[in-house]
Write an enzyme that holds these catalytic residues in place. Structure first.
Site, mmCIF file in Angstrom:
data_model
loop_
_atom_site.group_PDB
_atom_site.id
_atom_site.type_symbol
_atom_site.label_atom_id
_atom_site.label_comp_id
_atom_site.label_asym_id
_atom_site.label_seq_id
_atom_site.Cartn_x
_atom_site.Cartn_y
_atom_site.Cartn_z
ATOM 1 N N GLU A 102 -0.449 4.854 -0.490
ATOM 2 C CA GLU A 102 -1.203 6.107 -0.669
ATOM 3 C C GLU A 102 -0.281 7.308 -0.527
ATOM 4 O O GLU A 102 0.548 7.369 0.382
ATOM 5 C CB GLU A 102 -2.326 6.198 0.378
ATOM 6 N N ASP A 109 -6.671 13.872 -24.949
ATOM 7 C CA ASP A 109 -6.793 12.464 -24.545
ATOM 8 C C ASP A 109 -6.139 11.633 -25.639
ATOM 9 O O ASP A 109 -6.717 11.421 -26.702
ATOM 10 C CB ASP A 109 -8.271 12.103 -24.374
ATOM 11 N N THR A 120 -4.152 6.275 -21.686
ATOM 12 C CA THR A 120 -4.021 4.926 -21.153
ATOM 13 C C THR A 120 -2.603 4.471 -21.484
ATOM 14 O O THR A 120 -1.913 5.084 -22.297
ATOM 15 C CB THR A 120 -5.006 3.946 -21.815
ATOM 16 N N ARG A 180 -2.429 -2.503 -18.360
ATOM 17 C CA ARG A 180 -3.630 -1.666 -18.227
ATOM 18 C C ARG A 180 -3.380 -0.640 -17.145
ATOM 19 O O ARG A 180 -3.094 -0.985 -15.990
ATOM 20 C CB ARG A 180 -4.836 -2.523 -17.852
ATOM 21 N N TYR A 191 0.835 -1.202 0.000
ATOM 22 C CA TYR A 191 0.000 0.000 0.000
ATOM 23 C C TYR A 191 0.867 1.248 0.000
ATOM 24 O O TYR A 191 1.820 1.335 0.773
ATOM 25 C CB TYR A 191 -0.920 0.021 1.230
ATOM 26 N N LYS A 251 -2.755 0.724 -24.888
ATOM 27 C CA LYS A 251 -3.185 0.628 -26.291
ATOM 28 C C LYS A 251 -1.941 0.654 -27.184
ATOM 29 O O LYS A 251 -1.117 -0.245 -27.044
ATOM 30 C CB LYS A 251 -4.219 1.709 -26.575
HETATM 31 C C1 LIG Z 1 -9.695 3.725 -24.037
HETATM 32 C C2 LIG Z 1 -9.967 5.152 -23.839
HETATM 33 C C3 LIG Z 1 -10.232 5.690 -22.584
HETATM 34 C C4 LIG Z 1 -10.539 4.857 -21.352
HETATM 35 O O1 LIG Z 1 -9.695 3.931 -20.962
HETATM 36 P P1 LIG Z 1 -10.145 2.753 -19.968
HETATM 37 O O2 LIG Z 1 -8.815 2.288 -19.506
HETATM 38 O O3 LIG Z 1 -10.904 1.776 -20.797
HETATM 39 O O4 LIG Z 1 -10.953 3.344 -18.879
HETATM 40 C C5 LIG Z 1 -10.361 7.051 -22.455
HETATM 41 N N1 LIG Z 1 -10.267 7.847 -23.525
HETATM 42 C C6 LIG Z 1 -10.059 7.362 -24.758
HETATM 43 C C7 LIG Z 1 -9.970 8.300 -25.891
HETATM 44 C C8 LIG Z 1 -9.914 6.006 -24.964
HETATM 45 O O5 LIG Z 1 -9.737 5.539 -26.191
#
Ligand SMILES: *Cc1c(COP(=O)(O)O)cnc(C)c1O
Length: 423
Positions: free
Chosen positions: A58, A202, A228, A237, A56, A231
């Protein structure tokens, strides 16, 4: 066999172990075209499966609420330093549990409930967390939505400017989940400046392309950048929020204690490993190959009469509009999955069908490029997809099975990180 091997899991819980092995085989045998997925390296898998999960932590390095951070502090600091160096940002927070919580942290950092927020609408390629109605972000804030143009399939920057000046959002999101074209960060930045809004980029989908130099960077244009890590960036993740030094405090306070408790230290370590991998020259080659593959696949699909939103792609992603093909996205995606070609059905801009059975298919080349496929394979991939879509319209299941066999045969020559077939 899974790599790293799972001997204790097989002993302790053969039921779960068996399903993990089966999932690995499934990933091995399928042409994985889901645009948000990838194959992480065995090194990332190892880091994610460590005893760091026991701890942990925090707080932040040097300011924790629990003792025993002798190793977690330097691990998190290393992840942060690598993120800063890779993306050229002044500040990085590597603790968000995933992309959606990372985006919520951006709201927490800059907005009060009820404040206006502007984002690309979901059916046009935006993300749920950019103010879509079913999301907390659409319920707790006042969403203003921009679209893509019907004639170009690209974001309508004139509309973005008009709406921003009229509605005065406090926060403007650029980026999304189904955008096949380059995001014009400087243009968004100019509009945000004019409107007095914070600009959030994003880059969840394109982070790996940006890291590898295959897509322009939002750094220097966006005030805050969320991504994220799983991807195109090819990590575990997880997620990060990056920003200028000016917003560092607000971002950190929003993630913890604003939204989260203890960070997932095993994930942090795996993020650090993925960031190291992404900073090596081979990753730039990978990122360029992802885009090259997508462009050739898009051209081959166009040659076969498929209608692509925006007419093609600049990145890893292709959005196919099946309207003219006489089949919905869902039955097409299901038939393709049976044929060993895994992707997702997706709305297309101005879709006339329902969200649960929309007109489009979303395709991405990040995972198959990790697997080692190149431009030379893309015409065959397009041919298989075409064959299956036609077979699905005619309910010709034997053609579907034939393609599945051919896909398996091709992929048997391309090793999968994380699993090797038994000799
Ligand atoms: C995949 C994605 C997210 C969210 O990611 P999670 O890990 O699935 O919560 C946010 N914004 C965009 C543009 C995404 O493609």
């Amino acid at each position: 066999m899974h790599e790293p091997a799972l001997p204790h899991l097989h002993d302790q819980d053969p039921e779960i172990a068996g399903m993990v092995e089966d999932e690995a085989r499934r990933q091995y045998e399928k042409l994985r075209l889901i645009a948000s997925e990838n194959y992480v390296s065995p090194a990332v898998l190892e880091a994610a499966g460590t005893v760091l999960t026991n701890k942990y932590s925090e707080g932040y390095a040097g300011k924790r609420y629990y003792e025993g951070q002798q190793l977690v502090d330097p691990i998190e600091t290393l992840a942060i330093d690598r993120a800063k160096a890779l993306f050229g940002v002044e500040h990085a927070n590597v603790q968000p549990y995933s992309g959606s919580p990372a985006n919520l942290a951006v709201y927490m950092a800059f907005l009060e409930p009820g404040d206006p927020v502007m984002g690309l609408s979901l059916p046009m390629g935006g993300h749920l967390t950019h103010g879509w109605s079913v999301s907390a972000t659409g319920k707790w804030f006042r969403p203003v939505r921009y679209d893509v143009r019907a004639d170009t399939g690209r974001v309508d920057m004139d509309q973005v400017r008009d709406l921003a000046l009229k509605e005065r959002p406090k926060l403007i999101w650029c980026g999304g989940t189904a955008i096949p074209r380059t995001i014009d960060f400087p243009a968004f930045a100019e509009i945000a400046r004019e409107a007095g809004a914070v600009l959030a980029a994003d880059i969840a989908h394109i982070a790996g392309l940006i890291a590898g130099g295959a897509h322009p960077s939002p750094v220097g244009h966006a005030d805050v950048i969320s991504t994220t890590t799983h991807k195109t960036l090819r990590g575990p993740r997880g997620a990060m929020v990056m920003s200028t030094a000016e917003h560092a405090k607000a971002v950190d306070k929003a993630v913890f204690p604003g939204l989260q408790g203890g960070p997932h230290n095993h994930t942090t370590a795996a993020i650090a490993v993925a960031l190291k991998e992404a900073s090596q020259p081979g990753f730039a080659t990978y990122a360029r190959q992802v885009v090259a593959n997508a462009k050739v696949l898009a051209a081959a699909l166009t040659d076969r009469g498929y209608d692509l939103v925006s007419g093609g792609t600049d990145n890893h992603l292709i959005l196919i509009d099946l309207t003219g093909k006489g089949i919905g996205g869902k039955p097409a995606a299901q038939a393709l999955d049976r044929a060993g070609i895994e992707l997702n059905y997706n709305a297309v801009p101005f879709d006339t069908r329902k969200p649960f059975d929309p007109s489009g298919l979303r395709v991405g080349t990040a995972a198959i490029t990790t697997r080692g496929l190149g431009e030379e394979h893309m015409p065959r991939v397009a041919a298989w997809m075409d064959e299956v879509v036609q077979a699905a319209s005619k309910q010709d299941e034997s053609a579907v099975e034939r393609v599945a066999g051919q896909v398996r045969e091709l992929l048997a020559s391309y090793p999968m990180p994380g699993w090797t077939p038994a000799p």
